[in-house]
Scaffold this motif. Sequence first.
Motif, PDB file in Angstrom:
ATOM      1  N   LYS A 171      36.583  41.832  52.427  1.00 37.36           N
ATOM      2  CA  LYS A 171      37.018  41.468  51.084  1.00 37.36           C
ATOM      3  C   LYS A 171      36.458  42.469  50.084  1.00 37.36           C
ATOM      4  N   PHE A 172      37.324  42.997  49.260  1.00 34.20           N
ATOM      5  CA  PHE A 172      36.927  43.986  48.251  1.00 34.20           C
ATOM      6  C   PHE A 172      36.995  43.383  46.865  1.00 34.20           C
ATOM      7  N   SER A 173      35.930  43.614  46.095  1.00 33.21           N
ATOM      8  CA  SER A 173      35.965  43.325  44.663  1.00 33.21           C
ATOM      9  C   SER A 173      35.968  44.663  43.946  1.00 33.21           C
ATOM     10  N   GLY A 233      45.545  42.449  44.514  1.00 36.12           N
ATOM     11  CA  GLY A 233      46.056  42.299  43.145  1.00 36.12           C
ATOM     12  C   GLY A 233      44.958  41.856  42.216  1.00 36.12           C
ATOM     13  N   ALA A 290      39.601  43.859  36.840  1.00 31.93           N
ATOM     14  CA  ALA A 290      38.953  43.023  37.875  1.00 31.93           C
ATOM     15  C   ALA A 290      39.992  42.637  38.911  1.00 31.93           C
ATOM     16  N   ALA A 291      39.939  43.312  40.042  1.00 31.89           N
ATOM     17  CA  ALA A 291      40.963  43.068  41.057  1.00 31.89           C
ATOM     18  C   ALA A 291      40.307  42.925  42.421  1.00 31.89           C
TER      19      ALA A 291
HETATM   20  P1  5GP Z   1      37.029  38.922  42.847  1.00 33.27           P
HETATM   21  O1  5GP Z   1      36.646  40.329  43.063  1.00 33.27           O
HETATM   22  O2  5GP Z   1      36.188  38.273  41.793  1.00 33.27           O
HETATM   23  O3  5GP Z   1      37.103  38.120  44.097  1.00 33.27           O
HETATM   24  O4  5GP Z   1      38.505  38.941  42.284  1.00 33.27           O
HETATM   25  C1  5GP Z   1      38.858  39.579  41.095  1.00 33.27           C
HETATM   26  C2  5GP Z   1      40.309  39.303  40.769  1.00 33.27           C
HETATM   27  O5  5GP Z   1      41.154  39.857  41.773  1.00 33.27           O
HETATM   28  C3  5GP Z   1      40.631  37.825  40.719  1.00 33.27           C
HETATM   29  O6  5GP Z   1      41.281  37.564  39.496  1.00 33.27           O
HETATM   30  C4  5GP Z   1      41.544  37.541  41.863  1.00 33.27           C
HETATM   31  O7  5GP Z   1      42.605  36.759  41.458  1.00 33.27           O
HETATM   32  C5  5GP Z   1      42.020  38.889  42.332  1.00 33.27           C
HETATM   33  N1  5GP Z   1      41.892  38.985  43.787  1.00 33.27           N
HETATM   34  C6  5GP Z   1      40.747  38.930  44.513  1.00 33.27           C
HETATM   35  N2  5GP Z   1      40.990  39.079  45.831  1.00 33.27           N
HETATM   36  C7  5GP Z   1      42.337  39.218  45.950  1.00 33.27           C
HETATM   37  C8  5GP Z   1      43.211  39.404  47.072  1.00 33.27           C
HETATM   38  O8  5GP Z   1      42.802  39.465  48.235  1.00 33.27           O
HETATM   39  N3  5GP Z   1      44.544  39.503  46.784  1.00 33.27           N
HETATM   40  C9  5GP Z   1      45.025  39.443  45.494  1.00 33.27           C
HETATM   41  N4  5GP Z   1      46.351  39.547  45.304  1.00 33.27           N
HETATM   42  N5  5GP Z   1      44.227  39.275  44.433  1.00 33.27           N
HETATM   43  C10 5GP Z   1      42.913  39.162  44.641  1.00 33.27           C
END
Ligand code: 5GP
Length: 322
Positions: free
Chosen positions: A270-272, A291, A296-297
């Motif tokens: 999982k990538f942030s 996405g 912040a994706a």
């Molecule tokens: P976080 O890094 O905090 O998990 O996610 C940041 C943003 O990216 C969040 O708004 C989330 O909706 C979106 N996001 C996180 N992981 C994914 C993923 O695997 N697929 C998609 N489409 N969006 C993601």
Amino acid sequence: MSRNPEAIARMIRDAQRIAICSHINPDGDTLGSAAAMRLALIKMGKDPVLFCDGKVPDQLSFLPGIEEMRIPDEMEESFDLLLAVDVSDIRRLGNGEKLIRKSLHTAQIDHHPTNPLFMEENSVDGDAPASCILIREQIAALGLEIDSDMAVCLYTGISTDTGNFAFASTNAECFEIMSELMGHDLPLAKLNRILFRERAKPQVLLMGRALNSLRYYENGQIAVMKLTQRDFEECGALSEHADTLVNFGLDTIGTRMAMLAREGEDGTIKFSLRAKEPDCVSDIAQQFGGGGHPQAAGITMYGKLDETAGSVLDALIHKLNG
Ligand code: 5GP
Ligand code: MN
């Protein structure tokens, strides 16, 4: 892409059994949205059921009614309406996708600009700083007043998605709604401490691992951190404990983009991804099937930690120099 609370209010009025579904890796906004909608629907005499394909983080266990949350596995029952909240694309439903076939009608309320409007009715505003802002509007469209439990839910979503009212997305509407919530005895100091200051011990240990792994590229303009399954195990930490660690990279002076890659128990990586304005990382996330928002994706993919992280880093470097 626009707000559509009246159309969704009509669907809700015509339904009795309503499934509310949050996104996988649930955060304060998706759970606050779901918990607030549940309370509103109960006030209307409806039968709402909460679903999320993932565990509610301990930190968010104070949300009223959140203990009713169910995992969408083999469901016997069917629903009149499925309402997805804060779900940016259909894959973010996880196993909740099964609810689509189990429901007569489908709708969603969301604020991700990358949302492809995958339901029958979509109230999606990519400029709203949190889905909970749209939930406030939805509750009003249903002719209901806010109560103190709903205020706790809405505050949770708005405060967490705006980085405690600090991101560029924070706007006047946030504070207008906050002013209203404060009128409902919102325990601001207590919730603020739970949401933004307190950490479980495994989380503190994991923070050390993340900082140890921190590497800079392109003269410090890109910061990269990695966490292995072994890091999680040795710290006694869960994936949710890594949720904000990417900010340590981003908050470095001179850093424009940051990435945190973590190994999941299920073999996924999982990538942030984060960026400071005006840089954008949601396009990079989309290149890899993910996405999110411009700054912040996220991405979820199968593969080896170092290889996949290398590919995403290459894309970030290319973007930076492009
Ligand atoms: P976080 O890094 O905090 O998990 O996610 C940041 C943003 O990216 C969040 O708004 C989330 O909706 C979106 N996001 C996180 N992981 C994914 C993923 O695997 N697929 C998609 N489409 N969006 C993601
Ligand atoms: Mn959100």
